[in-house]
Design an enzyme around this catalytic site. Sequence first.
Site, mmCIF file in Angstrom:
data_model
loop_
_atom_site.group_PDB
_atom_site.id
_atom_site.type_symbol
_atom_site.label_atom_id
_atom_site.label_comp_id
_atom_site.label_asym_id
_atom_site.label_seq_id
_atom_site.Cartn_x
_atom_site.Cartn_y
_atom_site.Cartn_z
ATOM 1 N N PHE A 82 3.301 6.134 -3.841
ATOM 2 C CA PHE A 82 3.060 4.887 -3.133
ATOM 3 C C PHE A 82 4.391 4.202 -2.849
ATOM 4 C CE2 PHE A 82 -0.819 5.753 -5.363
ATOM 5 C CZ PHE A 82 -1.847 5.224 -4.599
ATOM 6 N N THR A 105 0.142 11.047 -6.488
ATOM 7 C CA THR A 105 0.257 10.323 -5.224
ATOM 8 C C THR A 105 1.424 9.362 -5.311
ATOM 9 O OG1 THR A 105 -2.109 10.476 -4.739
ATOM 10 C CG2 THR A 105 -0.874 8.769 -3.594
#
Length: 299
Positions: free
Chosen positions: A199, A197
């Site tokens: 960010f 992921t």
Amino acid sequence: MGGQGTATQPHTSPQPAEQHFTVAFQGNPGAYGEIAALHALKSAGIPHVGVTTRGFPTFHEVARAVETGEADYGVLPVENSLMGAIHQAIDLLTETELHVVGEVVVRVTHCLMALPGVRIEDLRRVASQQPALDQCTGLIRRYGLQPVAAHDTAGSAKDLATRGVRDEAAIASARAAELYGLEILAREIEDEPFNFTRFMLLARHEPAPASVPHKTSLVFAVRHTPGFLVETLNELRGLNLSRIESRPRRDRAWSYLIYVDIEGSAHDPQVAQALAGVLRKASYAKIIGSYPVALETVE
């Protein structure tokens, strides 16, 4: 002022002392967002002596905490390598005056956890955030568990520890298991190991220029005229676009925003010229940020 015959020293601006910063994230302690918050300043090359993380229930509250000064920085997840773009966070970037000053990529490693002494065979249900459940369908089917959607991964672990239910498990990070006194029954339970992921790190100020690899994120809209989108994208020719995506505008039906990530700094002459071209042609345009590229993955 130095008098006649007195040598003067060249003036240098004082360097800011390293500080301890607060970084906001969405979720509970132990969430992957908190892991990102702990490492985001280092990834962005921001000098600091320590980080305090603070969780908030929603992405909007993370952004508001940074806007009001309640937090120095905030992290928002913008895309996952398996699930794609996280649209709620991406849409928020157009609504705030905050700047993206860095990025951090977190390796998502899901763990199955339960109260101490509980065996997998004792389990009937498993709780986690819906994307985490979707990423672990193989294990859930293998043991015949009933998936229960929760607000966030670490929140499901915290809730399990609070309620003390012995026929239920949670899917979250190893850090969450440690924080809430749970026992890890299985590690790396995601169906696909390629699970990361990305960010973005938000701040009230723009980042200081630095001689490191950069990425520039841009969002724009164009008039609904044949060929005009292609003409606008042609302003970016010769640049490497690492991401391009369209999203419906939330203030106008059947109109779309185009999100683009460009490899290079907005201060690079070629990138600056291309951005100027887009800004001239677009009916709406915003440079979300120009920031250091994440060169390492947080495990």
